[in-house]
Motif scaffolding. Structure first.
Motif, short mmCIF file in Angstrom:
data_model
loop_
_atom_site.label_atom_id
_atom_site.label_comp_id
_atom_site.label_asym_id
_atom_site.label_seq_id
_atom_site.Cartn_x
_atom_site.Cartn_y
_atom_site.Cartn_z
N TYR A 40 0.81 -1.21 0.00
CA TYR A 40 0.00 0.00 0.00
C TYR A 40 0.84 1.26 0.00
CZ TYR A 40 -3.39 3.51 1.52
OH TYR A 40 -4.16 4.64 1.60
N TYR A 67 -6.46 5.62 -0.61
CA TYR A 67 -7.17 4.63 0.19
C TYR A 67 -8.45 4.17 -0.51
CZ TYR A 67 -9.66 2.29 3.90
OH TYR A 67 -10.35 1.35 4.62
N CYS A 71 -9.19 0.40 -1.44
CA CYS A 71 -10.37 -0.26 -0.90
C CYS A 71 -11.19 -0.91 -2.01
CB CYS A 71 -11.21 0.77 -0.14
SG CYS A 71 -12.62 0.07 0.74
N GLU A 72 -11.37 -0.20 -3.12
CA GLU A 72 -12.20 -0.75 -4.19
C GLU A 72 -11.50 -1.89 -4.92
OE1 GLU A 72 -14.93 0.75 -7.97
OE2 GLU A 72 -14.36 2.12 -6.36
N THR A 74 -9.39 -4.00 -3.60
CA THR A 74 -9.40 -5.16 -2.71
C THR A 74 -10.79 -5.79 -2.65
OG1 THR A 74 -7.72 -4.04 -1.37
CG2 THR A 74 -8.78 -5.95 -0.40
N SER A 75 -11.81 -4.95 -2.52
CA SER A 75 -13.17 -5.49 -2.48
C SER A 75 -13.54 -6.14 -3.81
CB SER A 75 -14.17 -4.39 -2.13
OG SER A 75 -14.18 -3.38 -3.12
N GLU A 123 -5.01 -6.83 2.85
CA GLU A 123 -6.29 -6.28 3.27
C GLU A 123 -6.40 -6.12 4.78
OE1 GLU A 123 -8.35 -8.41 4.98
OE2 GLU A 123 -7.27 -10.25 4.63
N LEU A 127 -6.67 -1.93 5.52
CA LEU A 127 -8.06 -1.51 5.44
C LEU A 127 -8.60 -1.18 6.83
CD1 LEU A 127 -9.73 -4.00 2.92
CD2 LEU A 127 -9.17 -1.60 2.54
N ASP A 128 -9.43 -0.16 6.91
CA ASP A 128 -10.15 0.11 8.14
C ASP A 128 -11.04 -1.08 8.45
OD1 ASP A 128 -8.98 2.60 8.26
OD2 ASP A 128 -10.70 3.63 7.35
N ASP A 131 -14.17 -1.53 6.39
CA ASP A 131 -13.91 -1.89 4.99
C ASP A 131 -13.33 -3.29 4.88
OD1 ASP A 131 -14.78 0.58 3.98
OD2 ASP A 131 -12.85 1.49 4.43
N ALA A 132 -12.61 -3.71 5.90
CA ALA A 132 -11.99 -5.04 5.88
C ALA A 132 -13.01 -6.15 6.12
CB ALA A 132 -10.87 -5.13 6.91
#
Length: 398
Positions: A40, A67, A71-72, A74-75, A123, A127-128, A131-132
Motif C-alpha cells: 500500500y 485509500y 479499498c475498491e 481489494t473489495s 487487506e 483496510l479500516d 472496509d476489511a
C-alpha cells in the motif's frame, strides 16, 4: 478546413479525444497490479496514473485518494472470489467432489487474477475495520466451506488440524499470485487442484503441550540490535509508520546512532531481507550435505526451511508486506537470488519425481514455499513439525 457540405472538418490535431468508456476499470486494474506487487504505502498515485495512461488529475476525477482506490481494488478481488465460490454447488453427496470443485475454482480465480492476487496479503493490514469486514467475510466463508468438506471426509480431525490443512490447501491453489513461473493454464489448474486435494490425507503430529524452547541470548553488537528491533517494529506497525527515532529508542541509541550503521529505514529493510535470503540459501547447502538421495534432500530442505521461518516470524511478515519499499534494482537483486534457490529446489524435486518435468516441479516448489510462508505468517502457534508434513506432501506426493 471544411467538408464539401460546408461543415467544418477537424484536423487530426484538433479532433476531440473521447474518454474510454472503461476508464475507471483501467484505473482499477492498474492500481490492483501496483498494490499487489508493492503493498500500500510504497505505491504512488502518479505511478498508477502512468500505468493507466492518464494524468493524475484524471485519476482524481474517479477516486478522491489512494485509500479509496485500494479499498475498491481489494473489495473487487474479494467479490470475484465470492462469485466464483458461489458457483460451486453446495451440499453435494460426495465431499471429495465438492472439495475438488472448490479447489479448482480457487485455482482458476488465482490464475485469472495472477497479477493482482497479491492483494489478499494486504487487506487486513491497511483496510479500516469496516472496509476489511466484507473482504474477511469472503475469505472466512471460503475457508469454512472447504473445512466442512474436509471434516466430512475425515471426521476424526481436530478443529486445529482441519484449519491447518484447509489453510495449506488454500495456499497451494492461490500460489500463482506469488510467482511468475510458466505453465499452461489447464495444466496449472489441474496440478494445483490435485496437489491441494492430496493434503486431505496428511497425518499431522499432535501439537506439543510444553512451551517452546527459550530463544536464547541476543547479540550485543549495536548493528544487530538495531536490525532486530527494526524488524519487530516493522512487523507490529508497518514500515511506513515506524520512525528512525523509534528504532533508536527501542535499540537504546539516539537516532544519530542508527545512522552510523544504516543510511535509513530502507537500508535496514534491505539488510534484513538479505539476512533472510542468506539463511534460506544456507538451508540448501546444509540439507544437501546430510542427504544421500533426492527424496532425503527434499525432506531436509523442507525441515530446515520451515525451522528457519518459524524462528523468524516477524521477518517473514515484513518480507511479505514491505518489500515494495525497496528500490526496484534492490528488489530485482533479491528476487534473482530467490529464483536461484527455487531452481535448486526444483532440481531435486525433478530428480525425486522425474515424471513431473521441470515446469510442473517448479510450480510445486512455489506452492510449497507459499504454503510454508502463509502458515508461519498467519498462525503464530503453528509448529515446524506440523507444517513440514504438508510441504513434503506438496513436493513429494503420496
Amino acid at each position: 478546413m471544411s467538408t464539401s457540405g460546408g461543415r467544418p472538418r477537424r484536423s487530426r490535431s484538433t479532433a476531440v479525444r473521447r474518454r474510454p468508456a472503461d476508464r475507471r476499470q483501467q484505473i482499477l486494474d492498474a492500481a490492483a497490479r501496483a498494490f499487489s506487487e508493492g503493498g500500500y504505502h510504497a505505491v504512488r498515485l502518479d505511478q498508477i496514473a502512468d500505468d493507466a495512461g492518464i494524468s493524475a488529475a484524471a485519476l482524481y476525477r474517479h477516486f478522491p485518494n489512494k485509500y479509496a482506490l485500494f479499498c475498491e481494488t481489494t473489495s473487487g478481488l474479494a467479490e470475484r472470489l465470492a462469485v466464483a465460490i458461489a458457483g460451486v454447488e453446495s451440499d453435494q453427496p460426495d465431499p471429495r467432489t465438492e472439495l475438488s470443485e472448490l479447489l479448482a475454482t480457487i485455482a482458476t480465480t488465482a490464475i485469472d487474477n495472477r497479477r493482482t492476487g497479491g492483494l489478499y496479503r494486504w487487506e487486513s493490514q491497511y483496510l479500516d475495520r469496516s472496509d476489511a469486514e466484507p473482504v474477511r467475510s469472503v475469505v472466512i466463508t471460503q475457508h469454512r466451506r472447504m473445512r466442512t468438506q474436509l471434516i466430512r471426509i475425515r471426521p476424526e480431525l481436530s478443529r486445529a488440524d482441519a484449519d491447518l490443512i484447509t489453510s495449506a490447501m488454500t495456499s497451494v491453489v492461490a500460489s500463482p499470485a506469488t510467482h511468475r513461473a510458466s505453465l499452461p493454464i489447464r495444466d496449472a489448474q489441474t496440478l494445483l487442484r490435485d496437489v491441494a486435494a492430496g493434503l486431505v490425507d496428511v497425518e499431522l503430529p499432535v501439537p506439543r503441550l510444553e512451551p517452546p524452547a527459550p530463544a536464547g541470548l541476543a547479540p550485543s553488537a549495536k548493528r544487530e540490535i538495531i536490525l532486530a528491533e527494526s524488524i519487530s517494529l516493522f512487523a507490529a506497525r508497518g514500515f511506513h509508520d515506524v520512525t528512525i527515532e523509534e528504532i533508536g529508542a527501542a535499540s537504546g541509541v539516539p537516532a544519530s546512532g542508527v545512522y552510523r550503521h544504516f543510511s535509513g529505514k530502507a537500508a535496514i529493510l534491505e539488510a534484513a531481507f538479505w539476512r533472510a535470503s542468506d539463511r534460506t540459501t544456507a538451508c540448501i547447502t546444509d540439507a544437501l550435505a546430510v542427504s544421500s538421495t533426492p527424496r532425503e534432500a527434499i525432506v531436509e530442505l523442507v525441515r530446515r526451511y520451515v525451522e528457519v521461518w518459524c524462528g523468524n516470524r516477524d521477518l517473514i511478515m515484513v518480507y511479505a508486506s514491505e518489500i515494495g519499499h525497496l528500490e526496484p534494482d534492490r528488489r530485482t537483486a533479491l528476487r534473482r537470488q530467490q529464483r536461484i534457490n527455487v531452481e535448486e529446489w526444483t532440481t531435486w524435486v525433478v530428480r525425486s519425481r522425474p515424471e513431473l518435468g521441470a515446469a510442473r516441479a517448479r510450480y510445486l516448489v512455489h506452492a510449497a514455499l507459499a504454503a510454508i510462508s502463509d502458515l508461519v505468517r498467519l498462525d503464530r502457534s503453528s509448529e515446524p513439525a506440523r507444517i513440514g508434513p504438508l510441504a513434503q506432501r506438496i513436493l513429494l506426493g503420496a
